[in-house]
Motif scaffolding. Structure first.
Motif, PDB file in Angstrom:
ATOM      1  N   ASP A 199     -21.263 -37.563  37.538  1.00 41.25           N
ATOM      2  CA  ASP A 199     -20.750 -37.889  36.205  1.00 41.25           C
ATOM      3  C   ASP A 199     -21.767 -38.845  35.604  1.00 41.25           C
ATOM      4  O   ASP A 199     -21.753 -40.042  35.877  1.00 41.25           O
ATOM      5  N   VAL A 220     -12.946 -39.883  34.168  1.00 39.29           N
ATOM      6  CA  VAL A 220     -13.205 -38.550  34.710  1.00 39.29           C
ATOM      7  C   VAL A 220     -13.671 -38.646  36.156  1.00 39.29           C
ATOM      8  O   VAL A 220     -13.252 -37.856  37.017  1.00 39.29           O
ATOM      9  N   ASP A 260     -20.896 -36.316  29.591  1.00 39.65           N
ATOM     10  CA  ASP A 260     -20.156 -36.637  28.373  1.00 39.65           C
ATOM     11  C   ASP A 260     -21.012 -37.598  27.545  1.00 39.65           C
ATOM     12  O   ASP A 260     -20.721 -38.791  27.452  1.00 39.65           O
ATOM     13  N   TYR A 271     -21.453 -33.176  35.463  1.00 35.83           N
ATOM     14  CA  TYR A 271     -20.537 -33.355  34.344  1.00 35.83           C
ATOM     15  C   TYR A 271     -21.160 -34.395  33.421  1.00 35.83           C
ATOM     16  O   TYR A 271     -21.481 -35.510  33.844  1.00 35.83           O
ATOM     17  N   ILE A 274     -10.583 -30.718  31.945  1.00 36.94           N
ATOM     18  CA  ILE A 274     -11.942 -30.698  32.485  1.00 36.94           C
ATOM     19  C   ILE A 274     -11.930 -30.255  33.947  1.00 36.94           C
ATOM     20  O   ILE A 274     -12.719 -29.391  34.363  1.00 36.94           O
ATOM     21  N   THR A 326      -8.840 -35.166  31.067  1.00 36.24           N
ATOM     22  CA  THR A 326      -9.307 -34.988  32.439  1.00 36.24           C
ATOM     23  C   THR A 326      -8.695 -33.767  33.115  1.00 36.24           C
ATOM     24  O   THR A 326      -9.382 -33.052  33.844  1.00 36.24           O
ATOM     25  N   LYS A 344     -12.349 -39.813  28.025  1.00 35.28           N
ATOM     26  CA  LYS A 344     -11.748 -38.509  28.307  1.00 35.28           C
ATOM     27  C   LYS A 344     -10.468 -38.612  29.149  1.00 35.28           C
ATOM     28  O   LYS A 344     -10.074 -37.651  29.804  1.00 35.28           O
TER      29      LYS A 344
END
Length: 346
Positions: free
Chosen positions: A30, A38, A217, A215, A14, A11, A7
């Motif tokens: 994260d 990130v 992903d 967060y 986000i 970033t 990402k």
């Protein structure tokens, strides 16, 4: 670091979304950190960061960068600049020989191997640097050890004979493979907040951590991550694993993600959200993932406080670098909501 689903180009968006929809949030976990792009962005924005990934090479990258504010001193080594020393190291400078060099023996062309992941010189250099770092370990602090390992793992892709990941090697030598492996100092960001890296399953990481924001992903499709990065995992662990097949793949039975399994992905999302001891949840996904937009929306809304759920979609093409994307309608997504607390459900 080239990383599937990374990402680094998203970033800013986000961070903008999280700042817009959260209130007094100062910490974030994260939970699928990958290359740490990130997490590092959160650190720059002065969040307390818990950075997790269950792949060890990812943990190495993050532990040697995100956890640190300043370059380690290496007082126990009596070497002024260990990065410079390692860059200048040759096989003749060491007590090792070629049979000690696992990467050279198994991932570069020689009389017993046809794999073309590295030119011989760089395979040998990876081996002797990795072995030297391990031999130094008794006199290194934990910060120093992971700082040097992070520098090595970050350098490897720049001399690797691959199209993007390690699931296959090219059948001709790419121009980058003729370069000499060169370690560079990991990027460090000064922060007044503690940042902690973890190497845990996502459920373990969430159960051990309390933060303002989750967060996440997670993987989007059925392709497991470890086969695509098996060589970085082997260099990071340097455990001389049993390998098999054309690509020299290590066993990854214990490192498979439920998010890559069609029959388990919905349950995995629910477990993640249920175990998250957070106020806010932000999930990166895309509209062609294993779980449909409608399915993931329903799961999020099940755990969201009323009127807090938001689905933000961004055109995928915007965030590609120089490679055109021919898929029509593919969008990056962020699912955001404030999590309903247990006492609110009563």
């Amino acid at each position: 670091m080239r990383y599937i689903g990374g990402k680094s180009l998203l970033t800013d968006e986000i961070i903008k979304i999280i700042k817009k929809y959260t209130k007094n949030a100062s910490s974030v976990i994260d939970v699928f950190a990958g290359s740490g792009a990130v997490s590092m962005a959160f650190k720059r924005e002065k969040y307390k960061v818990y950075c997790n990934d269950f792949l060890f090479f990812s943990y190495v990258l993050n532990r040697g960068g995100i956890d640190l504010d300043n370059k380690p001193l290496f007082d126990g080594l009596n070497i002024k600049d260990p990065i410079k020393y390692l860059n200048g190291l040759t096989l003749e400078d060491t007590i090792y020989n070629l049979k000690d060099c696992f990467i050279y023996c198994n991932y570069s062309p020689n009389e017993n191997c046809k794999r073309m992941y590295f030119q011989n010189k760089n395979a040998i250099k990876i081996d002797i640097i990795r072995r030297q770092i391990e031999d130094w370990k008794p006199v290194l602090t934990e910060d120093e050890y992971y700082y040097l390992l992070s520098a090595l793992i970050s350098a490897v892709p720049y001399v690797s004979n691959i199209a993007g990941v390690y699931g296959a090697y090219l059948k001709h030598w790419d121009a980058r493979t003729f370069n000499d492996l060169e370690l560079k100092e990991p990027e460090l960001v000064l922060s007044d907040k503690e940042c902690v890296s973890m190497n845990l399953d996502y459920v373990e990481a969430l159960s051990q951590t309390k933060a303002d924001v989750l967060y996440a992903d997670p993987p989007y499709n059925a392709r497991q991550y470890l086969p695509n990065y098996h060589l970085l995992e082997t260099i990071a662990r340097y455990d001389s694993p049993e390998i098999k097949g054309i690509t020299g793949l290590r066993n990854y039975d214990n490192q498979k993600s439920e998010f890559c399994m069609k029959n388990k992905v919905a349950q995995a999302f629910e477990k993640m959200i249920q175990n998250a001891n957070v106020r806010y949840v932000a999930i990166s996904y895309n509209n062609e993932g294993l779980l449909s937009t409608e399915e993931l929306t329903l799961i999020c809304k099940k755990y969201a406080r009323k009127k807090t759920f938001k689905l933000i979609e961004m055109d995928y093409r915007r965030y590609k670098s120089k490679i055109a994307n021919n898929k029509s309608g593919l969008k990056e997504q962020v699912y955001f909501f404030e999590k309903e607390m247990d006492d609110e459900k009563k």
